[in-house]
Design an enzyme around this catalytic site. Structure first.
Site, mmCIF file in Angstrom:
data_model
loop_
_atom_site.group_PDB
_atom_site.id
_atom_site.type_symbol
_atom_site.label_atom_id
_atom_site.label_comp_id
_atom_site.label_asym_id
_atom_site.label_seq_id
_atom_site.Cartn_x
_atom_site.Cartn_y
_atom_site.Cartn_z
ATOM 1 N N SER A 23 43.951 58.356 -64.523
ATOM 2 C CA SER A 23 43.693 59.494 -65.415
ATOM 3 C C SER A 23 43.320 59.039 -66.818
ATOM 4 O O SER A 23 42.316 59.488 -67.391
ATOM 5 C CB SER A 23 44.928 60.404 -65.468
ATOM 6 O OG SER A 23 45.178 60.983 -64.213
ATOM 7 N N GLU A 50 44.890 62.996 -74.268
ATOM 8 C CA GLU A 50 45.847 63.240 -73.180
ATOM 9 C C GLU A 50 47.205 63.713 -73.680
ATOM 10 O O GLU A 50 47.757 64.705 -73.207
ATOM 11 C CB GLU A 50 46.045 61.951 -72.377
ATOM 12 C CG GLU A 50 45.050 61.728 -71.284
ATOM 13 C CD GLU A 50 45.533 60.665 -70.331
ATOM 14 O OE1 GLU A 50 45.983 61.027 -69.226
ATOM 15 O OE2 GLU A 50 45.459 59.469 -70.672
ATOM 16 N N ASP A 69 47.600 52.352 -70.653
ATOM 17 C CA ASP A 69 46.417 52.523 -69.804
ATOM 18 C C ASP A 69 45.140 52.675 -70.616
ATOM 19 O O ASP A 69 44.087 52.141 -70.251
ATOM 20 C CB ASP A 69 46.594 53.747 -68.906
ATOM 21 C CG ASP A 69 47.745 53.597 -67.932
ATOM 22 O OD1 ASP A 69 48.248 52.467 -67.781
ATOM 23 O OD2 ASP A 69 48.156 54.610 -67.344
ATOM 24 N N LEU A 108 47.281 53.186 -60.876
ATOM 25 C CA LEU A 108 46.363 52.219 -61.482
ATOM 26 C C LEU A 108 45.839 52.714 -62.826
ATOM 27 O O LEU A 108 44.887 52.146 -63.369
ATOM 28 C CB LEU A 108 45.189 51.933 -60.546
ATOM 29 C CG LEU A 108 45.546 51.369 -59.161
ATOM 30 C CD1 LEU A 108 44.288 51.144 -58.337
ATOM 31 C CD2 LEU A 108 46.338 50.073 -59.289
ATOM 32 N N GLY A 109 46.468 53.748 -63.372
ATOM 33 C CA GLY A 109 46.037 54.284 -64.656
ATOM 34 C C GLY A 109 44.777 55.102 -64.580
ATOM 35 O O GLY A 109 44.017 55.184 -65.554
ATOM 36 N N GLY A 116 47.130 59.768 -59.311
ATOM 37 C CA GLY A 116 48.478 59.441 -58.875
ATOM 38 C C GLY A 116 48.573 58.116 -58.150
ATOM 39 O O GLY A 116 49.547 57.849 -57.457
#
Length: 342
Positions: free
Chosen positions: A116, A148, A160, A113-114, A110
């Site tokens: 996940s 994802e 990302d 910054l990408g 969260g």
């Protein structure tokens, strides 16, 4: 033999949100981003009869587990299980060899910054090295996106995964049918150095759930909400302008485009900004900031501030007094890498 991999986190500079369906499918999206020297990490060790998944930084582990139910439940091990299952299905004929898969990140979930998506890229890169799979950057990024967004049904965009796989400064194009084109920029050294001297990354201390913000944004695009659609059109145009600013070394133009992009982004969904973010923006502007932007989907996480380098100290002190923290970083020219350790 142990396999390790890392993939760089990214700063979204312009156009973020136009990589999210259905906008990118209907209108095409443009994003300008750059990777930094903070990473998501993955390690694969041969197993001894079972499959073990560990999110080291989240203090979560599943020992000798069946990855299928782990992937079906939200939680810190979901990305590890989903990555393992997709590699098993697509490249191992459904076989599930025993191994120990561990992960951790230099940024909290969260953060904006990408983290996940970058973690999935690191996991795919490590597993590809472990199983000797010849996968290029586009293949790794596309695979991470499908893990994802399709397999795990997590809301989000496409930038990302490609930023993590390719690294460096990139102007990205997102078209219908998940067609993506990554255009690397040949940056002048002095421009990169001036950007590093001028940008501050401030963590608000508030991690946010990007999926909820992205869901609102997607609903606005799907319903043809005029205000939101027009804001996305403007963000697309500003990604092009940001690319030109960087290639020309126009740092004042960079600051102006960054600020205009943030104003447009706030029109995409009501949850992108909030009173805390508005107050930090006002404080920063009163202490030397020339532009600001929340990194990622919005709502919290990291905020990015641009200032004249002599104003960094004053601006940093003012921000730290609000209880958050500053992240020291440099831009990173390389994407995801893997290596073997005996």
């Amino acid at each position: 033999m142990t396999v390790r991999a890392r993939a760089p986190l990214r700063l979204g500079l312009a156009g973020g949100g136009t990589d999210v369906s259905p906008y990118s499918d209907l209108h095409g999206g443009y994003v300008m981003n750059a990777s930094i020297d903070k990473y998501a990490h993955a390690t694969v060790d041969p197993g001894e009869g079972g499959i073990t998944l560990e999110a080291v930084d989240r203090s979560a582990a599943a020992v000798d587990c069946d990855p299928q139910p782990v992937a079906a439940q939200s939680g810190p091990l979901q990305l590890l299980a989903g990555s393992y299952l997709r590699i098993s299905r697509d490249y191992l004929g459904g076989e599930r060899p025993p191994l120990r898969l561990r992960s951790w990140s230099d940024a909290p979930p969260g953060s904006g910054l990408g983290s996940s998506s970058t973690l999935v890229v690191a996991l795919v890169t490590a597993l590809a090295e472990h199983f000797s799979l010849a996968l290029g950057e586009y293949e790794i990024a596309r695979l991470a996106y499908e893990i994802e967004r399709v397999d795990l049904r997590l809301a989000g965009g496409k930038q990302d995964q490609y930023a993590a796989a390719f690294g460096g400064f990139n102007f990205m194009e997102f078209h219908a049918n998940d067609r993506v084109i990554v255009n690397p920029l040949r940056m002048k050294d002095w421009v990169v150095a001036e950007l590093e001297a001028s940008l501050l990354l401030y963590f608000t201390g508030v991690s946010r759930e990007s999926a909820k913000i992205i869901d609102e944004q997607s609903r606005n695009a799907a319903s043809g909400q005029a205000r939101s659609i027009e804001a996305m059109h403007q963000l697309k145009a500003e990604a092009v302008q940001m690319k030109e600013n960087l290639l020309r070394g126009d740092l004042r133009g960079f600051a102006h485009t960054l600020q205009q992009g943030w104003l447009a982004k706030k029109e995409m969904a009501s949850s992108i900004s909030n009173p805390m973010i508005d107050a930090l923006e006002a404080l920063a502007m009163a202490n030397g900031a020339l532009a600001t932007k929340v990194s990622g989907a919005g709502g919290g996480g990291f905020m990015m501030f641009f200032c004249d380098p002599p104003d960094r100290i004053r601006l940093g002190k003012a921000l730290l007094a609000q209880g958050g923290s500053l992240l020291d970083f440099h831009f990173n020219p390389t994407g995801a890498v893997s290596w073997r350790v005996q």
